[in-house]
Design a protein around this motif. Structure first.
Motif, short mmCIF file in Angstrom:
data_model
loop_
_atom_site.label_atom_id
_atom_site.label_comp_id
_atom_site.label_asym_id
_atom_site.label_seq_id
_atom_site.Cartn_x
_atom_site.Cartn_y
_atom_site.Cartn_z
N LEU A 55 0.80 -1.23 0.00
CA LEU A 55 0.00 0.00 0.00
C LEU A 55 0.83 1.28 0.00
CD1 LEU A 55 -3.05 -0.95 2.24
CD2 LEU A 55 -2.59 -1.45 -0.18
N ASP A 56 2.15 1.13 0.12
CA ASP A 56 3.01 2.33 0.02
C ASP A 56 3.82 2.34 -1.28
OD1 ASP A 56 4.62 0.21 0.58
OD2 ASP A 56 5.64 1.11 2.30
N ASP A 57 3.52 1.40 -2.17
CA ASP A 57 4.24 1.33 -3.45
C ASP A 57 3.41 2.05 -4.53
OD1 ASP A 57 5.48 0.68 -5.83
OD2 ASP A 57 5.90 -1.41 -5.25
N GLN A 58 3.67 3.33 -4.64
CA GLN A 58 2.89 4.19 -5.53
C GLN A 58 2.86 3.69 -6.97
OE1 GLN A 58 1.21 6.40 -3.93
NE2 GLN A 58 0.18 7.13 -5.77
N ASP A 103 -8.09 0.96 4.54
CA ASP A 103 -6.72 1.42 4.23
C ASP A 103 -6.56 1.63 2.73
OD1 ASP A 103 -5.81 1.47 6.84
OD2 ASP A 103 -5.33 -0.67 6.84
N ILE A 107 -6.25 5.65 -0.04
CA ILE A 107 -5.15 6.01 -0.96
C ILE A 107 -5.68 6.94 -2.05
CG2 ILE A 107 -3.49 5.05 -2.62
CD1 ILE A 107 -3.57 2.43 -0.92
#
Ligand code: DC
Length: 231
Positions: A55-58, A103, A107
């Motif tokens: 979820l932090d890998d754009q 979550d 985003i």
């Protein structure tokens, strides 16, 4: 009001308030299309889990969103939700999706992609869409906005019954925990948080039967329809 000819009804509110149940019944009665926007965020969540998207890998998120195609396919009994041509209607209701969906839906890139699709779905037809930001962000010019709320204990009990009837092995405590976590994330996120639109009509359904709720929104629909005709 807007210069649009189609009629848009936005139903927002907390998790497990009975938004979809009411929206479906109203859509059937008015012969409007019904779009469950939460199902779209659930579909994205399922895709991210299956493809192990962090979820932090754009970059991975942007690429994944290009590969995600969500369709609503009505059949004789219900409207199926398809993710890249697979019917995922049942799968997305499971707890492992509910645990992650807030979550994922916080985003920004996910929201931009879903909101664009939702606006397209509502560009021509008469529709009822339920979610968290329909009256505030997706269709700020909706012809009728309903904001649903209910006592958290009532909501948890309803959701628990729904899941256990389907055979899911959950406890009431787990459901309470999931609902309160989702409420918190949904209302405090930076990107279009859950909040009541200023012009929304509040419906607290803690002590109302489905028939009473339907009657309430039908009355509001008739008023909004008359107002639209005059504008
Ligand atoms: O309505 P639901 O419980 O199926 O929605 C699942 C999640 O999707 C919910 O926790 C928040 C998110 N959601 C959202 O952020 N915006 C919407 N318009 C609809 C749902």
């Amino acid at each position: 009001m807007s210069g649009r000819h189609n009629f848009i009804i936005a139903i927002d509110g907390f998790s497990s308030c009975g938004k979809s149940t009411l929206a479906k019944a109203l859509a059937k009665k008015l012969k409007f299309a019904f779009i469950d926007s939460g199902a779209m965020y659930r579909a994205v969540t399922l895709y991210f889990i299956r493809h192990e998207i962090a979820l932090d890998d754009q970059e991975a998120i942007e690429n994944a969103l290009k590969d995600i195609h969500i369709d609503f396919i009505p059949n004789a009994i219900k409207t199926e939700i398809h993710l890249n041509d697979e019917d995922i209607s049942e799968e997305i209701r499971q707890m492992y999706i509910s645990d992650k969906v807030s979550d994922v839906s916080a985003i920004k890139a996910v929201r931009l992609a879903m909101v664009a699709q939702q606006q397209k779905l509502g560009s021509r037809r008469n529709i009822i869409m339920d979610g968290r930001d329909i009256g505030t962000t997706v269709f700020p010019d909706a012809d009728l906005k309903i904001f649903m709320t209910a006592d958290p204990k009532v909501r948890a009990a309803r959701r628990y019954l729904e899941l256990t009837e389907k055979g899911e092995d959950v406890t009431l405590e787990e459901v309470v925990e999931n609902l309160s976590t989702r409420d918190r994330i949904d209302s405090t996120r930076a990107e279009s948080p859950l909040r009541q639109a200023e012009d929304a009509i509040v419906l607290d359904n803690s002590n109302l039967t489905p028939e009473q709720q339907l009657h309430f929104v039908e009355e509001e629909y008739l008023k909004a329809k008359a107002a639209k005709a005059q504008s």
